[in-house]
Scaffold this motif. Sequence first.
Motif, PDB file in Angstrom:
ATOM      1  N   LEU A   1      29.413  11.161  48.519  1.00  0.00           N
ATOM      2  CA  LEU A   1      28.372  10.170  48.804  1.00  0.00           C
ATOM      3  C   LEU A   1      26.979  10.781  48.903  1.00  0.00           C
ATOM      4  N   SER A   2      26.872  12.097  48.723  1.00  0.00           N
ATOM      5  CA  SER A   2      25.555  12.735  48.756  1.00  0.00           C
ATOM      6  C   SER A   2      24.730  12.432  47.512  1.00  0.00           C
ATOM      7  N   CYS A   3      25.410  12.082  46.414  1.00  0.00           N
ATOM      8  CA  CYS A   3      24.649  11.826  45.183  1.00  0.00           C
ATOM      9  C   CYS A   3      25.364  10.851  44.255  1.00  0.00           C
ATOM     10  N   GLY A   4      26.262  11.352  43.407  1.00  0.00           N
ATOM     11  CA  GLY A   4      26.741  10.598  42.258  1.00  0.00           C
ATOM     12  C   GLY A   4      27.387   9.269  42.543  1.00  0.00           C
ATOM     13  N   VAL A   5      28.402   9.243  43.397  1.00  0.00           N
ATOM     14  CA  VAL A   5      29.099   7.995  43.662  1.00  0.00           C
ATOM     15  C   VAL A   5      28.176   6.984  44.334  1.00  0.00           C
ATOM     16  N   SER A   6      27.401   7.453  45.300  1.00  0.00           N
ATOM     17  CA  SER A   6      26.442   6.558  45.957  1.00  0.00           C
ATOM     18  C   SER A   6      25.438   6.000  44.957  1.00  0.00           C
ATOM     19  N   THR A   7      24.985   6.846  44.041  1.00  0.00           N
ATOM     20  CA  THR A   7      24.009   6.406  43.038  1.00  0.00           C
ATOM     21  C   THR A   7      24.569   5.268  42.193  1.00  0.00           C
ATOM     22  N   GLY A   8      25.800   5.432  41.682  1.00  0.00           N
ATOM     23  CA  GLY A   8      26.378   4.415  40.832  1.00  0.00           C
ATOM     24  C   GLY A   8      26.723   3.141  41.580  1.00  0.00           C
ATOM     25  N   VAL A   9      27.395   3.290  42.718  1.00  0.00           N
ATOM     26  CA  VAL A   9      27.761   2.116  43.507  1.00  0.00           C
ATOM     27  C   VAL A   9      26.508   1.393  43.988  1.00  0.00           C
ATOM     28  N   GLY A  10      25.517   2.162  44.446  1.00  0.00           N
ATOM     29  CA  GLY A  10      24.266   1.567  44.916  1.00  0.00           C
ATOM     30  C   GLY A  10      23.514   0.849  43.810  1.00  0.00           C
ATOM     31  N   ALA A  11      23.531   1.415  42.593  1.00  0.00           N
ATOM     32  CA  ALA A  11      22.836   0.774  41.475  1.00  0.00           C
ATOM     33  C   ALA A  11      23.381  -0.631  41.228  1.00  0.00           C
ATOM     34  N   ALA A  12      24.700  -0.783  41.407  1.00  0.00           N
ATOM     35  CA  ALA A  12      25.310  -2.104  41.214  1.00  0.00           C
ATOM     36  C   ALA A  12      25.069  -3.026  42.400  1.00  0.00           C
ATOM     37  N   LEU A  13      25.297  -2.491  43.610  1.00  0.00           N
ATOM     38  CA  LEU A  13      25.230  -3.346  44.796  1.00  0.00           C
ATOM     39  C   LEU A  13      23.814  -3.576  45.301  1.00  0.00           C
ATOM     40  N   ARG A  14      22.959  -2.559  45.188  1.00  0.00           N
ATOM     41  CA  ARG A  14      21.633  -2.646  45.791  1.00  0.00           C
ATOM     42  C   ARG A  14      20.545  -2.915  44.754  1.00  0.00           C
ATOM     43  N   THR A  15      20.443  -2.071  43.733  1.00  0.00           N
ATOM     44  CA  THR A  15      19.363  -2.246  42.753  1.00  0.00           C
ATOM     45  C   THR A  15      19.553  -3.516  41.925  1.00  0.00           C
ATOM     46  N   ALA A  16      20.736  -3.685  41.341  1.00  0.00           N
ATOM     47  CA  ALA A  16      20.983  -4.857  40.493  1.00  0.00           C
ATOM     48  C   ALA A  16      21.389  -6.076  41.307  1.00  0.00           C
ATOM     49  N   ASN A  17      22.019  -5.830  42.450  1.00  0.00           N
ATOM     50  CA  ASN A  17      22.570  -6.936  43.256  1.00  0.00           C
ATOM     51  C   ASN A  17      23.504  -7.790  42.402  1.00  0.00           C
ATOM     52  N   VAL A  18      24.470  -7.119  41.780  1.00  0.00           N
ATOM     53  CA  VAL A  18      25.436  -7.787  40.907  1.00  0.00           C
ATOM     54  C   VAL A  18      26.125  -8.925  41.661  1.00  0.00           C
ATOM     55  N   GLU A  19      26.247 -10.051  40.990  1.00  0.00           N
ATOM     56  CA  GLU A  19      26.811 -11.246  41.611  1.00  0.00           C
ATOM     57  C   GLU A  19      28.266 -11.439  41.211  1.00  0.00           C
ATOM     58  N   SER A  20      29.003 -12.105  42.067  1.00  0.00           N
ATOM     59  CA  SER A  20      30.382 -12.466  41.762  1.00  0.00           C
ATOM     60  C   SER A  20      30.416 -13.339  40.513  1.00  0.00           C
ATOM     61  N   GLY A  21      31.323 -13.019  39.596  1.00  0.00           N
ATOM     62  CA  GLY A  21      31.470 -13.794  38.377  1.00  0.00           C
ATOM     63  C   GLY A  21      30.567 -13.378  37.239  1.00  0.00           C
ATOM     64  N   SER A  22      29.737 -12.381  37.441  1.00  0.00           N
ATOM     65  CA  SER A  22      28.782 -11.969  36.410  1.00  0.00           C
ATOM     66  C   SER A  22      29.409 -10.994  35.418  1.00  0.00           C
ATOM     67  N   THR A  23      28.638 -10.721  34.357  1.00  0.00           N
ATOM     68  CA  THR A  23      29.065  -9.795  33.307  1.00  0.00           C
ATOM     69  C   THR A  23      28.200  -8.543  33.349  1.00  0.00           C
ATOM     70  N   VAL A  24      28.866  -7.386  33.308  1.00  0.00           N
ATOM     71  CA  VAL A  24      28.184  -6.094  33.435  1.00  0.00           C
ATOM     72  C   VAL A  24      28.526  -5.229  32.235  1.00  0.00           C
ATOM     73  N   ALA A  25      27.535  -4.518  31.693  1.00  0.00           N
ATOM     74  CA  ALA A  25      27.758  -3.534  30.631  1.00  0.00           C
ATOM     75  C   ALA A  25      27.250  -2.182  31.108  1.00  0.00           C
ATOM     76  N   ILE A  26      28.055  -1.149  30.941  1.00  0.00           N
ATOM     77  CA  ILE A  26      27.722   0.189  31.435  1.00  0.00           C
ATOM     78  C   ILE A  26      27.727   1.163  30.280  1.00  0.00           C
ATOM     79  N   PHE A  27      26.598   1.803  30.042  1.00  0.00           N
ATOM     80  CA  PHE A  27      26.464   2.775  28.957  1.00  0.00           C
ATOM     81  C   PHE A  27      26.648   4.184  29.525  1.00  0.00           C
ATOM     82  N   GLY A  28      27.786   4.801  29.214  1.00  0.00           N
ATOM     83  CA  GLY A  28      28.101   6.134  29.715  1.00  0.00           C
ATOM     84  C   GLY A  28      29.078   6.056  30.866  1.00  0.00           C
ATOM     85  N   LEU A  29      30.274   6.624  30.674  1.00  0.00           N
ATOM     86  CA  LEU A  29      31.327   6.517  31.679  1.00  0.00           C
ATOM     87  C   LEU A  29      31.679   7.872  32.283  1.00  0.00           C
ATOM     88  N   GLY A  30      30.631   8.626  32.637  1.00  0.00           N
ATOM     89  CA  GLY A  30      30.838   9.785  33.480  1.00  0.00           C
ATOM     90  C   GLY A  30      31.055   9.298  34.899  1.00  0.00           C
TER      91      GLY A  30
END
Length: 389
Positions: free
Chosen positions: A183-212
């Motif tokens: 949680l110091s960097c990578g996982v927090s960054t990705g999870v946060g990008a979805a939950l905090r920056t984008a505020n992804v909504e229930s039922g929405s469609t997401v596309a992710i470029f790069g699956l590292g």
Amino acid sequence: MNAEKVEFSRTAGKPIRCRAAVAREAGEPLVIEEVIVAPPKSREVRIKIICTSLCFSDITFWRLKVPPACFPRILGHEAVGVVESVAEDVHELAPGDTVLPIFLPDCAECMDCQSNKSNLCSKFPFHVASMMPRDGTSRFTDLKGETLFHFIYTSSFSEYTVVDVASVTKIDPAIPPNRACLLSCGVSTGVGAALRTANVESGSTVAIFGLGAIGLAVAEGARIAGAKRIIGVDINPDKREIGKKFGLTDFVDSRSCGNKSISQVITDMTDGGADYCFECVGLASLVHEAYACCRKGWGKTVVVGVDKPGSQLTFNSYEVLHMGKTLVGSLYGGLKPKTDVPMLIKKYLDKELELDKFVTHEVNFEEINRAFELLLQGKSLRCVIWMDK
């Protein structure tokens, strides 16, 4: 007082001689050697690292031969540890506290840190720092007295490190250390990008470029948010099956799109574009592809990947005006370390956030160069490096 606190009371205020993995030349194997770690100065703490994990950003700056590269340097920035000692003017932390050193400062004092609209500290703006933030000096020297440079306020490839309080987050010790460090960097960054920056909504469609690891962490965040469709894009076809563990519903092999661009493929798949697109590689061309296939009117493209310095983005102003799309950057997933990391830890302890699947390898400190090899060969998502196990 337990044995560890007794040990800490004996070393407080004194230099500590310990092992560190030192990057002495660009791209050369790290050298495990004895170093001297000075006591903390004003508003600093010294941390005994329990374990650290390897992020690709460490590899990027280990390879880099031009500024902001500098050598000899102690890399590492995903870690968990225990506070060994604090400076006299540190009141929020105490010896024995379990903490994460985090590269993104959170001073809790400036306008930005006090606002819920930003995680970009004004008092200590993020940069690829090589020294301590307040006085511009190092707390590391080798046994010859030569200065060793810091890395983005953390330098976790050392048994002990000194970190400013703005870059330290106290955490619940109930979380296993080989999960907490993620949680110091990578996982927090990705999870946060979805939950905090984008505020992804229930039922929405997401596309992710790069699956590292970061792209898969975005998928994990989108899964938690209740996204109905999570599309992963990668050049490695093996990521199709790996991605399913993180919530992927669809996979696009970017090398098998025929005469269509990736954005055309995704636009066709989604009947007009994804609600949220995430660029997790660090390529301007992929940012353009992501922006092109996010839905008109409300689509949001989130830039998470780190591109090379000086890389430029170019957009048609007519399209920007008429399509109504949003493009936004997401440093550390938009998370505020001192408040949001404890929230992620609670999600893990409540079995909502699945951290276990990110750890593919664990090695001892002496094998740190093997961790580099595994990541470079594409064999690991996160390799945890134990200091003393």
